[in-house]
Each structure stands twice: as structure tokens, then as C-alpha cells.
Design a protein around this motif. Structure first.
Motif, PDB file in Angstrom:
ATOM      1  N   TRP A   1     -15.664  -2.808  -4.868  1.00 13.84           N
ATOM      2  CA  TRP A   1     -14.290  -3.163  -4.513  1.00 13.84           C
ATOM      3  C   TRP A   1     -13.556  -3.625  -5.769  1.00 13.84           C
ATOM      4  O   TRP A   1     -14.116  -4.343  -6.598  1.00 13.84           O
ATOM      5  N   PHE A   2     -12.279  -3.253  -5.877  1.00 14.37           N
ATOM      6  CA  PHE A   2     -11.412  -3.737  -6.948  1.00 14.37           C
ATOM      7  C   PHE A   2     -10.222  -4.456  -6.311  1.00 14.37           C
ATOM      8  O   PHE A   2      -9.545  -3.904  -5.440  1.00 14.37           O
ATOM      9  N   VAL A   3      -9.982  -5.685  -6.733  1.00 15.25           N
ATOM     10  CA  VAL A   3      -8.883  -6.495  -6.198  1.00 15.25           C
ATOM     11  C   VAL A   3      -7.736  -6.496  -7.197  1.00 15.25           C
ATOM     12  O   VAL A   3      -7.932  -6.732  -8.394  1.00 15.25           O
ATOM     13  N   VAL A   4      -6.516  -6.234  -6.705  1.00 12.49           N
ATOM     14  CA  VAL A   4      -5.330  -6.171  -7.554  1.00 12.49           C
ATOM     15  C   VAL A   4      -4.311  -7.193  -7.057  1.00 12.49           C
ATOM     16  O   VAL A   4      -4.011  -7.243  -5.860  1.00 12.49           O
ATOM     17  N   ASP A   5      -3.784  -8.004  -7.965  1.00 11.59           N
ATOM     18  CA  ASP A   5      -2.744  -8.979  -7.618  1.00 11.59           C
ATOM     19  C   ASP A   5      -1.442  -8.229  -7.321  1.00 11.59           C
ATOM     20  O   ASP A   5      -0.890  -7.574  -8.208  1.00 11.59           O
TER      21      ASP A   5
ATOM     22  N   LYS B   1       0.825  -1.218   0.000  1.00  8.15           N
ATOM     23  CA  LYS B   1       0.000   0.000   0.000  1.00  8.15           C
ATOM     24  C   LYS B   1       0.854   1.262   0.000  1.00  8.15           C
ATOM     25  O   LYS B   1       0.649   2.169  -0.805  1.00  8.15           O
ATOM     26  N   GLY B   2       1.810   1.319   0.933  1.00  2.00           N
ATOM     27  CA  GLY B   2       2.627   2.522   1.057  1.00  2.00           C
ATOM     28  C   GLY B   2       3.444   2.801  -0.184  1.00  2.00           C
ATOM     29  O   GLY B   2       3.539   3.958  -0.633  1.00  2.00           O
TER      30      GLY B   2
ATOM     31  N   LEU C   1      -5.326  -4.877  -2.112  1.00  2.00           N
ATOM     32  CA  LEU C   1      -4.075  -5.362  -2.673  1.00  2.00           C
ATOM     33  C   LEU C   1      -3.860  -6.792  -2.182  1.00  2.00           C
ATOM     34  O   LEU C   1      -3.632  -7.014  -0.984  1.00  2.00           O
ATOM     35  N   ALA C   2      -3.964  -7.762  -3.065  1.00  2.00           N
ATOM     36  CA  ALA C   2      -3.925  -9.176  -2.700  1.00  2.00           C
ATOM     37  C   ALA C   2      -2.510  -9.735  -2.808  1.00  2.00           C
ATOM     38  O   ALA C   2      -1.828  -9.552  -3.822  1.00  2.00           O
TER      39      ALA C   2
END
Length: 252
Positions: A194-198, A40-41, A138-139
Motif C-alpha cells: 500500500w502507498f499512502v498519499v497526503d 480519487k475521481g 488517498l489520505a
């Protein structure tokens, strides 16, 4: 002339996006959630790197103090919402109550359930008022997360990133995964999906997230006008600062 790298191209678009926000007065709020060490950061840093510091804010709140703990849960987040022309990035958000707090015992079962009931209505108020809201998870797989933890533990420049909560969460990987799924199922709505990002590959994850973020917003019609520099008066001179100030030694 060398072709710009993908990140450089995306960062140019982010500058255009910020200019569009300023010109139109739109308000943009992006929420970044994910497991510890998901990235994330670093993603927020890449997004804000080329931007005018006066046009964005990063919000990463510490645990609530004794007064905040008695407030309406969303109250401490409301002052950080964007005003006209602002881009606000939440490094974790009110969704702490959906995953971290129940896993760690920082909230009651009643508070947790009340939160899940309230979030869709709260976010609908934001969107109906015109705030552009994007939510990303963020997955990252457990094996990759472990490698990043090990890197942080051995790097003196990164050890500060490992909080006591991060260390305790290592024993709650499965539980937090279930809480995440419940959170998404309960709070994924038409007005605030929600949007999931690899993010097992952080560099690719950043590029895909930024590309997706830009694609959600109609900023492309607004380009930054060219700047014509006025002619310099007289010849360039060396800067002579008064000796009243103290000089920093030139060690390097």
C-alpha cells in the motif's frame, strides 16, 4: 518558450508510459482508495486526460445486483482486469469489503474476515501472472473532508457526488479509520504494498501520486517516435457536407 507546468510534464510521461504498455504488452492495474471526497475521481481524470482512450479503462462498479451478490466476491472484478497493453484504473475496488461494507453493515463479519484472509493470495495470483499492481490510499483529514462536502452540497454541478452512503459515513469517521488501518496491516505485502498519499492539498497530492506511479515502472527506455506528415494533395478546401443532414444552429 515557457517551461511546462509540473502537471503537463507528468502527463507527457504518462503518454510515454501508455506507449510503453502498448509496445511491451504489459498490463497495469492501479487501485485508488480513500475516504469520500478524498480526490480519487479528480486524480483519475488528470491521469487519463492526455491518454489514448482506447488504451485505458476506468472501473467504478455500482453495488452488486442480486445475482452478483451470490457469486464469489472477487468474481465481478475479474472481467475488468487489464489485457495486454492496457492501463486499468479502479475508482474503489474489491477493498469495498474491507472498509465501506463492514462499516455500513453491507456484509457479515464472516464475509469481512474471509475477505481479509483471501486478498493477499488473490493479489499474488495477479502479480505472479504478470499484472503490474499499484494500490494507493488517498489520505485526507476530517476538517478538509467537511469543507469538500460543504462545497459539493452547495454546488449543483457537484451534488450528484454525495450519495446516501457518503452522508451516512459522516457518522462513522473513527470506525472507518480503524477499518482502514486493519485493511492496510492485513493486505500490505511485498508483492502488493500500500502507498499512502497526503491529499489535504489535492493539487499537490495528484502531482505526488502521479510522480510516484511513474517511478514504479520501467517505461523510460521507450519513447514515442516522431511523426512525419505526408504532403497535402491540392490546396486546402472548405468542407462541404451534403445538405441531406440537418444543421445544428450556431447559437454561440
Amino acid at each position: 518558450m515557457a517551461k511546462p507546468k509540473p502537471l503537463e510534464q507528468l502527463q507527457l510521461e504518462l503518454v510515454r508510459l501508455q506507449y510503453w504498455l502498448k509496445c511491451t504488452g504489459q498490463r497495469l492495474l492501479v487501485i485508488f482508495e480513500g475516504r469520500d471526497a478524498a480526490g480519487k475521481g479528480g486524480t483519475i481524470k488528470r491521469i487519463t486526460e492526455p491518454l489514448d482512450t482506447r488504451g485505458y479503462r476506468i472501473v467504478a462498479l455500482d453495488k452488486p445486483d442480486s445475482r452478483e451478490a451470490t457469486q464469489w466476491y472477487f468474481q465481478r472484478y475479474v472481467p475488468h482486469l487489464p489485457a495486454a497493453g492496457e492501463f486499468v484504473l479502479f475508482d474503489r475496488s474489491w477493498y469495498n469489503r474491507a472498509v465501506v461494507e463492514p462499516a455500513m453493515g453491507f456484509c457479515t463479519e464472516a464475509q469481512y474476515r474471509a475477505f481479509l484472509d483471501a486478498v493477499p493470495a488473490f493479489e499474488k495470483l495477479l502479480v505472479d501472472d504478470g499484472i503490474l499492481l499499484l494500490k494507493y490510499w488517498l489520505a485526507v483529514d476530517q476538517k478538509e473532508q467537511e469543507q469538500r462536502f460543504a462545497e459539493r452540497a452547495h454546488d449543483p454541478l457537484k451534488r450528484w457526488k454525495l450519495s446516501p452512503v457518503d452522508l451516512k459515513a459522516r457518522t462513522k469517521y473513527a470506525q472507518m479509520g480503524k477499518l482502514r488501518d486493519t485493511m492496510i496491516e492485513r493486505t500490505h505485502t511485498a508483492h502488493a504494498p500500500w502507498f499512502v498519499v497526503d491529499f489535504n492539498d489535492q493539487k499537490r497530492g495528484r502531482l505526488n501520486l502521479i510522480h510516484h506511479l511513474l517511478a514504479q515502472l520501467p517505461y523510460r527506455e521507450q519513447d514515442i517516435p516522431a511523426v512525419e506528415l505526408p504532403r497535402l494533395k491540392d490546396k486546402p478546401r472548405r468542407e462541404k457536407v451534403t445538405a441531406k443532414a440537418l444543421r445544428v444552429p450556431e447559437v454561440y
